[in-house]
Every structure is written in C-alpha cells, then in structure tokens.
Design a protein around this motif. Structure first.
Motif, PDB file in Angstrom:
ATOM      1  N   LEU A 184      -1.966  -1.309   4.490  1.00 18.11           N
ATOM      2  CA  LEU A 184      -1.846  -1.614   3.058  1.00 18.11           C
ATOM      3  C   LEU A 184      -1.486  -3.085   2.862  1.00 18.11           C
ATOM      4  O   LEU A 184      -2.028  -3.764   1.979  1.00 18.11           O
ATOM      5  N   GLY A 185      -0.566  -3.564   3.714  1.00 17.21           N
ATOM      6  CA  GLY A 185      -0.209  -4.986   3.657  1.00 17.21           C
ATOM      7  C   GLY A 185      -1.385  -5.876   3.991  1.00 17.21           C
ATOM      8  O   GLY A 185      -1.621  -6.902   3.341  1.00 17.21           O
ATOM      9  N   ARG A 186      -2.152  -5.469   4.998  1.00 18.40           N
ATOM     10  CA  ARG A 186      -3.331  -6.244   5.394  1.00 18.40           C
ATOM     11  C   ARG A 186      -4.340  -6.288   4.243  1.00 18.40           C
ATOM     12  O   ARG A 186      -4.950  -7.338   3.983  1.00 18.40           O
ATOM     13  N   ALA A 187      -4.504  -5.157   3.550  1.00 13.77           N
ATOM     14  CA  ALA A 187      -5.444  -5.112   2.433  1.00 13.77           C
ATOM     15  C   ALA A 187      -5.051  -6.099   1.349  1.00 13.77           C
ATOM     16  O   ALA A 187      -5.903  -6.815   0.802  1.00 13.77           O
ATOM     17  N   ALA A 188      -3.741  -6.133   1.033  1.00  7.44           N
ATOM     18  CA  ALA A 188      -3.269  -7.071   0.004  1.00  7.44           C
ATOM     19  C   ALA A 188      -3.520  -8.514   0.442  1.00  7.44           C
ATOM     20  O   ALA A 188      -3.940  -9.364  -0.356  1.00  7.44           O
ATOM     21  N   GLN A 189      -3.273  -8.794   1.718  1.00  7.19           N
ATOM     22  CA  GLN A 189      -3.480 -10.150   2.234  1.00  7.19           C
ATOM     23  C   GLN A 189      -4.968 -10.517   2.270  1.00  7.19           C
ATOM     24  O   GLN A 189      -5.308 -11.692   2.247  1.00  7.19           O
ATOM     25  N   ASN A 190      -5.808  -9.487   2.309  1.00  5.83           N
ATOM     26  CA  ASN A 190      -7.259  -9.726   2.275  1.00  5.83           C
ATOM     27  C   ASN A 190      -7.792  -9.806   0.846  1.00  5.83           C
ATOM     28  O   ASN A 190      -9.004  -9.804   0.634  1.00  5.83           O
ATOM     29  N   GLY A 191      -6.882  -9.858  -0.121  1.00  4.93           N
ATOM     30  CA  GLY A 191      -7.289 -10.081  -1.498  1.00  4.93           C
ATOM     31  C   GLY A 191      -7.607  -8.842  -2.299  1.00  4.93           C
ATOM     32  O   GLY A 191      -8.108  -8.927  -3.422  1.00  4.93           O
ATOM     33  N   LYS A 192      -7.317  -7.683  -1.768  1.00  4.46           N
ATOM     34  CA  LYS A 192      -7.600  -6.439  -2.496  1.00  4.46           C
ATOM     35  C   LYS A 192      -6.412  -6.088  -3.386  1.00  4.46           C
ATOM     36  O   LYS A 192      -5.275  -6.428  -3.077  1.00  4.46           O
ATOM     37  N   GLN A 236       6.721  -7.758  -0.255  1.00  2.00           N
ATOM     38  CA  GLN A 236       6.639  -9.056   0.415  1.00  2.00           C
ATOM     39  C   GLN A 236       5.241  -9.323   0.951  1.00  2.00           C
ATOM     40  O   GLN A 236       4.824 -10.462   1.084  1.00  2.00           O
ATOM     41  N   MET A 237       4.500  -8.240   1.257  1.00  6.33           N
ATOM     42  CA  MET A 237       3.133  -8.401   1.761  1.00  6.33           C
ATOM     43  C   MET A 237       2.117  -8.539   0.643  1.00  6.33           C
ATOM     44  O   MET A 237       0.913  -8.655   0.894  1.00  6.33           O
ATOM     45  N   GLY A 238       2.580  -8.497  -0.621  1.00  9.60           N
ATOM     46  CA  GLY A 238       1.686  -8.741  -1.748  1.00  9.60           C
ATOM     47  C   GLY A 238       1.184  -7.504  -2.458  1.00  9.60           C
ATOM     48  O   GLY A 238       0.287  -7.589  -3.309  1.00  9.60           O
ATOM     49  N   CYS A 239       1.746  -6.334  -2.131  1.00  9.82           N
ATOM     50  CA  CYS A 239       1.354  -5.095  -2.814  1.00  9.82           C
ATOM     51  C   CYS A 239       2.151  -4.939  -4.102  1.00  9.82           C
ATOM     52  O   CYS A 239       3.293  -5.391  -4.204  1.00  9.82           O
ATOM     53  N   HIS A 240       1.531  -4.274  -5.072  1.00  5.03           N
ATOM     54  CA  HIS A 240       2.257  -3.919  -6.291  1.00  5.03           C
ATOM     55  C   HIS A 240       2.922  -2.577  -6.031  1.00  5.03           C
ATOM     56  O   HIS A 240       2.256  -1.590  -5.709  1.00  5.03           O
ATOM     57  N   VAL A 241       4.242  -2.519  -6.151  1.00  6.26           N
ATOM     58  CA  VAL A 241       4.996  -1.310  -5.802  1.00  6.26           C
ATOM     59  C   VAL A 241       5.614  -0.688  -7.037  1.00  6.26           C
ATOM     60  O   VAL A 241       6.232  -1.372  -7.862  1.00  6.26           O
ATOM     61  N   ILE A 242       5.421   0.606  -7.172  1.00  7.07           N
ATOM     62  CA  ILE A 242       6.047   1.399  -8.233  1.00  7.07           C
ATOM     63  C   ILE A 242       7.091   2.280  -7.561  1.00  7.07           C
ATOM     64  O   ILE A 242       6.849   2.834  -6.484  1.00  7.07           O
ATOM     65  N   ALA A 265     -10.595   0.598   4.747  1.00 12.17           N
ATOM     66  CA  ALA A 265     -10.500   0.110   3.366  1.00 12.17           C
ATOM     67  C   ALA A 265      -9.853  -1.271   3.311  1.00 12.17           C
ATOM     68  O   ALA A 265     -10.193  -2.105   2.459  1.00 12.17           O
ATOM     69  N   SER A 266      -8.922  -1.521   4.244  1.00  8.74           N
ATOM     70  CA  SER A 266      -8.189  -2.799   4.219  1.00  8.74           C
ATOM     71  C   SER A 266      -9.054  -3.993   4.607  1.00  8.74           C
ATOM     72  O   SER A 266      -8.738  -5.131   4.271  1.00  8.74           O
ATOM     73  N   ILE A 267     -10.168  -3.743   5.325  1.00  5.78           N
ATOM     74  CA  ILE A 267     -10.999  -4.854   5.803  1.00  5.78           C
ATOM     75  C   ILE A 267     -12.426  -4.811   5.262  1.00  5.78           C
ATOM     76  O   ILE A 267     -13.182  -5.768   5.442  1.00  5.78           O
ATOM     77  N   ASP A 268     -12.789  -3.713   4.603  1.00  7.88           N
ATOM     78  CA  ASP A 268     -14.154  -3.564   4.087  1.00  7.88           C
ATOM     79  C   ASP A 268     -14.378  -4.541   2.920  1.00  7.88           C
ATOM     80  O   ASP A 268     -13.615  -4.562   1.960  1.00  7.88           O
ATOM     81  N   GLU A 269     -15.443  -5.324   3.015  1.00  7.85           N
ATOM     82  CA  GLU A 269     -15.689  -6.350   2.003  1.00  7.85           C
ATOM     83  C   GLU A 269     -15.975  -5.763   0.623  1.00  7.85           C
ATOM     84  O   GLU A 269     -15.721  -6.395  -0.395  1.00  7.85           O
ATOM     85  N   GLY A 270     -16.502  -4.536   0.587  1.00  9.73           N
ATOM     86  CA  GLY A 270     -16.824  -3.930  -0.694  1.00  9.73           C
ATOM     87  C   GLY A 270     -15.632  -3.303  -1.409  1.00  9.73           C
ATOM     88  O   GLY A 270     -15.700  -3.023  -2.613  1.00  9.73           O
ATOM     89  N   VAL A 271     -14.535  -3.109  -0.689  1.00  8.38           N
ATOM     90  CA  VAL A 271     -13.368  -2.452  -1.299  1.00  8.38           C
ATOM     91  C   VAL A 271     -12.647  -3.423  -2.226  1.00  8.38           C
ATOM     92  O   VAL A 271     -12.278  -4.535  -1.838  1.00  8.38           O
ATOM     93  N   LEU A 272     -12.438  -2.974  -3.455  1.00  3.69           N
ATOM     94  CA  LEU A 272     -11.765  -3.799  -4.464  1.00  3.69           C
ATOM     95  C   LEU A 272     -10.291  -3.444  -4.595  1.00  3.69           C
ATOM     96  O   LEU A 272      -9.453  -4.319  -4.842  1.00  3.69           O
ATOM     97  N   ALA A 273      -9.976  -2.158  -4.465  1.00  5.23           N
ATOM     98  CA  ALA A 273      -8.596  -1.722  -4.715  1.00  5.23           C
ATOM     99  C   ALA A 273      -8.255  -0.496  -3.871  1.00  5.23           C
ATOM    100  O   ALA A 273      -9.127   0.311  -3.540  1.00  5.23           O
ATOM    101  N   ILE A 274      -6.970  -0.392  -3.528  1.00  4.04           N
ATOM    102  CA  ILE A 274      -6.416   0.786  -2.862  1.00  4.04           C
ATOM    103  C   ILE A 274      -5.184   1.205  -3.643  1.00  4.04           C
ATOM    104  O   ILE A 274      -4.324   0.365  -3.954  1.00  4.04           O
ATOM    105  N   LYS A 275      -5.106   2.483  -3.960  1.00  6.23           N
ATOM    106  CA  LYS A 275      -3.920   3.019  -4.638  1.00  6.23           C
ATOM    107  C   LYS A 275      -3.431   4.233  -3.840  1.00  6.23           C
ATOM    108  O   LYS A 275      -4.244   5.037  -3.380  1.00  6.23           O
ATOM    109  N   MET A 276      -2.116   4.357  -3.714  1.00  9.05           N
ATOM    110  CA  MET A 276      -1.596   5.386  -2.812  1.00  9.05           C
ATOM    111  C   MET A 276      -0.193   5.809  -3.232  1.00  9.05           C
ATOM    112  O   MET A 276       0.589   5.005  -3.756  1.00  9.05           O
TER     113      MET A 276
END
Length: 715
Positions: free
Chosen positions: A386-394, A420-426, A360-371
């Motif tokens: 998860l950090g990689r996904a955020a850095q990849n613009g997801k 710090q890796m760009g994820c939105h954290v709750i 999911a972190s590298i797939d071009e079609g993935v728009l969002a990950i929630k966990m």
C-alpha cells in the motif's frame, strides 16, 4: 391457539456460559488421544489464552455492570451478579480440568517420549550448574525486588505478568516482611537445559531457587507464584474522530491500570500470604484461582515449539494450493476479469490476496486502491505494498480500525506508518467499528474504468491466514464494484447510498436481509414448499435472530447451523426448535468463515459475510454480506459446507440441555473435514507439479537403477 413467546428466557443459553462451553471443547482436544501429542500441549495453552481474553473483556464487563448497579437481565434472564457467579463457578471447574489434563495426562505422556519439564530438584549436576550460571550472568542484573513496608507501598502488578510473592524475616528476627519480584518478560519463560535433547525448566523455577541472593541477611520463609488479569477493555469517548488516534493512545495507557478481575496463585500458598494478596490487589474472593502446577499455561505452545526431533508428534504438514494464474507470473487482473476467483484459506494460499495488492501497487493502469484493515500481522506485506502504491502516485485510502480489540497499539502504529508513506488514512466511524473485509482497485483499461474487488470473511492478516479458515472472493463484477465504491464513500465522507445492488451492509442491513430471508422461508414452509436454511458462523447470540429462527423452525423450516463458539440458541425443544440442528467443529484450524445458504424449493442462494449473528456485528459494526452467484463457485461453497456438516471426527452436536456430544460414527467412514480439505489442497499441488513436469519435454529425466524403477521419486 396460544401464542408462543419466542423471547422467553428459558429458550436461551447465557452467552458467557456458552463461551465457557466452547473453551471446554478446546480443552477436550488437549485430552483427545487421536491428536498428536505436541498439538495437545498447544490446545491446552490455547485454553489459557482464550480464558485470559475472556476475563479481560467479558468478565470485566460484568464487573462494571455490577459496579454501576445495572439491574437489567440478559436474554436468558440472568442479572450481571448471577452471571458473574455462574461464570466464576464454571471457570473454577474448568481450571481443575485444565491442570488435571496437564499433570495426569500430558506431562506423563511427553515424559514417556523423552520430553521433560523439570523441577530444580530433578536436575543433573551439569544442569544445576547451568541454571546457576544463567541466574548470575543473565537474570540477576535485571531482577528488581520490590519491598513492601510502611515506607514502600505494595507495588503495581502489571497485567498478565508472572510474579513471586515473598515472605521473609531478617536474621535473628521473627517479624514477617514482604516483597514482590516480577519475572521479566524479556527472557524466554521456557529454558532449554543441557544434557538432555528435550529437557526444559521454567524461568520462575530458576529465579525461585536463587531468589535468596537478592535478599542478603534475610531468610526466605515462603515464595508463591501469582499472576493477575486486569480489566483491559478500551473505553473510548467518541463524540467525534478528530482526535481518535490520541484518545486511543491515551486509553491504552490507562488500560494498563485496570481493575484486577482474576488472581491466579500457586495452590501451595499459605493462607496468610493469600489473604495479603487478596487485600492488596482488592480482589473478590470468587475471583481467586488456586492452580495445581505452573501459573499461566500460555507457555505450553512455546514448549511444544522448542521440542526437537519429534515432528511425528505434530500435525503432518500440508501444501496449500495456489492457482498459478493468481501468481506473479500472470496478470492477476486479466485472470479476475475472465472469471471470479474463490479462495478457501488456509487450504488456498493467502499469497493470492497479497499478490492482488502487490500487482495493484505497480500496475500502470491502476489509479486508486481502497482497503479496510481490522487486524494485520506485525510485519504485513500488504502495508508495504500500500505504501509502495502511494509512492508510485496512486490514490491510496486505507481505513485502519484503531479500536480493534487488543490490536489497538499495532493498528495505531500502522496508521502512522501508512500516513508517512503518503496514504490517506481513516480511523473509523463514530460509534462503530469497521469490521468489514474489503479491497477495491480502480483500474483504467481500454474499455474504460474497471473496478476489481476482494471481499472476505477474514482479516487481511497473512500470519493468522495460515491457521484460520476463511473464504475470499476476487471479482470484477460491476454491481459489486459500485457497491464497494459506495461503502468507501460512506466510510470516508458523508455519502449514504439509497440502496446496494448486491451487498448487504451492517449496521441494520444484514439484520434486515436475514429477517427477510427467514420470513420468506416461513412462507414457503406454510405453503408446504421445500425450504432449508444452512448457516456457518463463529457465534450466534442475537436475541431477535434466534427468536426468528425459532419462529421459522416452528413453521417447519429445517435449519442446520455450524457454530464454532457461542450459541445462545437451544435446539431440539419440542414445538419450537425441533427442526434446528447445531454442530460445532473445533480442530486443527480455527473455523472463522461465515456462510449463509437459503434453499427455496431448489433455488440456492449463497452468501458469505464478515459478520456473525451477534448484536454487536448487526448493530454496532460496519460489516458486509455478499452473494456467490457464479454456478461453479456457488457449488464449491455448497460442497465446502456439506463436507463440514458431514464431519464426524471433530464435530460435536448441541443437545437441548446445553451439552455437546461427539457424532456416533459406528458403521460410517471417518471424515475430518479440515484434514480432507488439507489433503485435497496437497493433491492439487502435486497434480500441478506433475502436469508441469509432463508439459516440459526438455526437463532432465534422471536414470533409475532397475531395482528402484517402481519407487516414486522424492520431492
């Protein structure tokens, strides 16, 4: 007709005493001769770590209730004072059994196979020189003796540290002086000695032997090892979550100074020194535990790990299975889209879940990950992806439950890292812990937006997944995807969905659903229609749920329960619970999966959940329960449950008097469910290897000598 009071206290077992019964079942595994010897050492160590956490939280809670003079009673009718007295009495009995197991059974047994835990007076000259050099070169510069006199008050004793209490006199004086010395945690407690392949000594024994060199011109009159367990429960004020992270961090600092709940001392301690420790640590007499052997048995697992050349004394390794279509060689989303995937860990590799997040972190079609993250390992690959996904613009949203008990510090760290890796954290919801295990991947495909979901009974912890049994589902079911989307909107915003299509959510939702199912079962039983309820969980303590089970049993519903730990329900009571049977499995792996099965006249309804039937799970946590509907997967869950129910090696059966006994398997073939699943996984792995071998005609085939033609090749 007299109406039955299903909430009568005589129908319930006290929760804390039931937990102690569970720890006793773990202790039985340490005494069980059929278990590998080094694994028995490990089981005994687990009883100590279990007890430590129990004291830090549950016993500490009772002490708080007594301190505020709370006059309520638990479901079994006991006041906090009565509970604490009963808990201490039973814990003292268990401690005697623990050390009898160590001294009379396990230490002599490991000695017979050349594994020695030695005292200083048992060392060879070479070994004595080694510990002497080790003390002077490594330990001496680090040790800090703390005198205790009129100018220097009794030092603060940290939770769960090994300490030496000393009584000494000055040369040519009879006046007793006192000091304390903490055994530093930066050194391994189990020290391997030269001369013998498996000769060991404990760190505190080395320090005790040479401690006089820290007190020049003084005579050591007495040395006693002791340890304290403090109140480590976290009290977080939650008016709002704006400063929850800071509040948790502040409470972590305060927690280190919690009240002493338990004092463990070596049984060789003098009355004078014991009395002094009790006074200085402000400990209740009932909370003092004298041990006949090394204080704190947590070291036994480390001892077993350090032993070399004795793999025969450990569990036989097994090979966990992984569906090749859930590996990096395949597009995992295509696999899930074609068919839901069910995994039973640790027999199925947890790597498939990690791979789901990685792709999911590298797939071009993935728009969002929630966990949601409740507990993760110290070096979690999921965090990295998860950090990689955020850095990849997801768009990456992660709920990190910073109030997860004893993982608070770890989770605060990961929350900061993810931000710090760009994820939105709750950080969780006010007044609730988020205990649900959910992942949502939103992907753009040719047909439109599709949701992929992982739901599980266990944490996203790649470390504990090796020895916790859990079940997870990967699905692209649209209704489940919508439900999970709504859950995340609820967690991150102000959304409150009017209903869920497939899932049942705590607080309240799981309770309502379970009551509804049991009420339906009662209707079936009263109409003489076949009905059966089967459940598996870690703990059963909620009074309303138990009362409803009693009512169902009274109506004629057959209820089978597999409960690893706490069970406040009493089975086998005539006219009330004589249709309820309770099994408990304690074995190689920690049984952690939650399964709820309802059979209404042949209609099988199967659910998995993150929740046990405890009040905290049903009322004060965000939890999820989800259905297994695909016929092949439904059958697999039913088979898993039935295999565990048929286990006659590790199963204990709960009697009406609260005692547990092993299954009588005379005339029956032995079935250890966990070993069965492990063997099944290994067989699948080997079969797949064989299949690949035959499907590759270009693979090199080694020539075999005639005399070896019938022998199998090694791996």
């Amino acid at each position: 007709m007299t109406k039955i009071d299903y909430e009568d206290p005589s129908l319930y077992t006290n929760r804390e005493l039931s937990w102690l019964d569970f720890n006793d079942r773990v202790l039985e595994e340490a005494r069980q001769k059929t278990n590998p010897l080094l694994e028995r050492l490990n089981f005994l160590g687990i009883t100590q770590s279990n007890m430590d956490e129990f004291v830090m939280v549950r016993v500490a809670s009772l002490a708080k209730l007594i301190a505020v003079e709370w006059d309520g009673r638990d479901a079994s009718g006991l006041t906090p004072t009565q509970q604490l007295k009963a808990v201490n009495d039973k814990a003292h009995e268990q401690l005697i059994k623990q050390y009898t197991t160590l001294n009379r059974i396990l230490l002599p047994a490991i000695k017979q196979v050349g594994i020695n835990l030695l005292q200083v007076d048992e060392l060879t000259d070479e070994q004595f020189r080694y510990i002497k050099d080790y003390f002077h070169d490594e330990l001496y510069p680090v040790l800090t003796p703390m005198a205790d006199d009129s100018s220097r008050p009794f030092p603060f004793i940290s939770n769960d540290t090994i300490n030496l209490s000393l009584r000494l006199t000055k040369k040519d004086s009879d006046k007793s002086l006192y000091a304390t010395l903490q055994v530093p945690k930066i050194f391994p407690r189990v020290v391997k000695l030269p001369g013998g392949e498996n000769d060991f000594i404990l760190l505190e024994n080395i320090i005790e032997r040479f401690v006089s060199q820290l007190f020049i011109n003084y005579d050591i009159q007495e040395v006693a090892v002791f340890r304290v367990i403090r109140d480590m429960d976290l009290d977080v004020a939650e008016e709002d979550t704006s400063d929850l992270l800071k509040e948790v961090q502040q409470q972590l600092k305060l927690r280190a100074h919690g009240k002493v709940i338990r004092l463990e001392v070596a049984s060789t301690i003098s009355k004078k020194l014991r009395k002094r420790l009790v006074r200085e640590l402000k400990t209740d007499e009932d909370s003092v535990y004298e041990v006949n052997g090394p204080v704190d048995l947590n070291f036994l697992g480390k001892l077993a790990d350090k032993v070399t050349g004795h793999d025969d004394l450990k569990y036989i390794p097994f090979k966990p299975y992984q569906n090749e279509k859930l590996t990096s060689e395949y597009n995992i989303f295509d696999t899930i889209k074609q068919h839901d995937q069910l995994m039973q860990h640790p027999y199925d590799k947890f790597d498939s879940v990690v791979e789901f997040i990685r792709q999911a972190s590298i797939d071009e079609g993935v728009l969002a990950i929630k966990m949601t993250l409740y507990r993760v390992s110290g070096n979690s690959p999921i965090i990295k992806y998860l950090g990689r996904a955020a850095q990849n613009g997801k768009q990456v949203t992660v709920l990190v439950e910073v109030k997860a008990r004893f993982d608070e510090e770890n989770n605060v760290h990961w929350a900061r890292e993810l931000e710090q890796m760009g994820c939105h954290v709750i950080y969780g919801l006010v007044g609730l812990k988020t205990h649900s295990k959910l992942s949502l991947v939103v992907r753009r495909e040719e047909s439109g937006i599709r949701r992929y979901v992982h739901l599980g009974t266990g944490n996203y912890n790649d470390s504990t997944a090796h020895f916790y049994t859990d079940i997870g589902l990967l699905t692209a079911n649209n209704n489940i995807g919508v439900d999970v989307t709504n859950i995340f909107n609820m967690l991150s915003g102000y959304s409150k969905p009017p209903y869920f299509h497939k899932l049942h959510i705590s607080p309240n939702g799981i309770r309502e659903f379970m009551i509804n199912r049991l009420d339906l079962a009662i209707e079936y039983a009263k109409s003489d229609r076949p009905v059966r309820v089967r459940m598996k969980m870690n703990s059963l303590s909620d009074q309303e749920m138990i009362a409803k089970m009693y009512e169902a049993s009274h109506a004629g519903v057959t209820i089978d329960l597999i409960i690893r730990g706490i069970c406040c329900l009493k089975p086998g009571i005539k006219g009330i619970s004589d249709n309820i049977t309770v099994h408990s499995i304690v074995g190689r792996f920690l049984e952690h999966s939650r399964i709820y099965i309802f059979d209404f006249d042949g209609e099988q309804q199967v659910y998995l959940a993150s929740a046990d039937l405890m009040t905290r799970n049903l009322n004060r946590r965000v939890e999820q329960m989800f259905p297994i509907e695909k016929p092949t997967l439904l059958k697999r869950v039913l088979d898993i449950y039935q295999t565990m129910w048929d286990d006659n090696v590790k199963t204990r059966v709960l009697e009406a008097d609260g005692t547990y006994h092993r299954v009588d398997r005379r005339g029956h073939a032995s079935l250890d469910a966990q070993e069965f699943f492990a063997a099944q996984a290994t067989h699948l792995v080997m079969a797949n290897k064989e299949k690949k071998h035959h499907n590759n005609p270009d693979q090199f085939q080694p020539m075999m000598s005639p005399e070896n033609q019938n022998e199998p090749l090694g791996d």
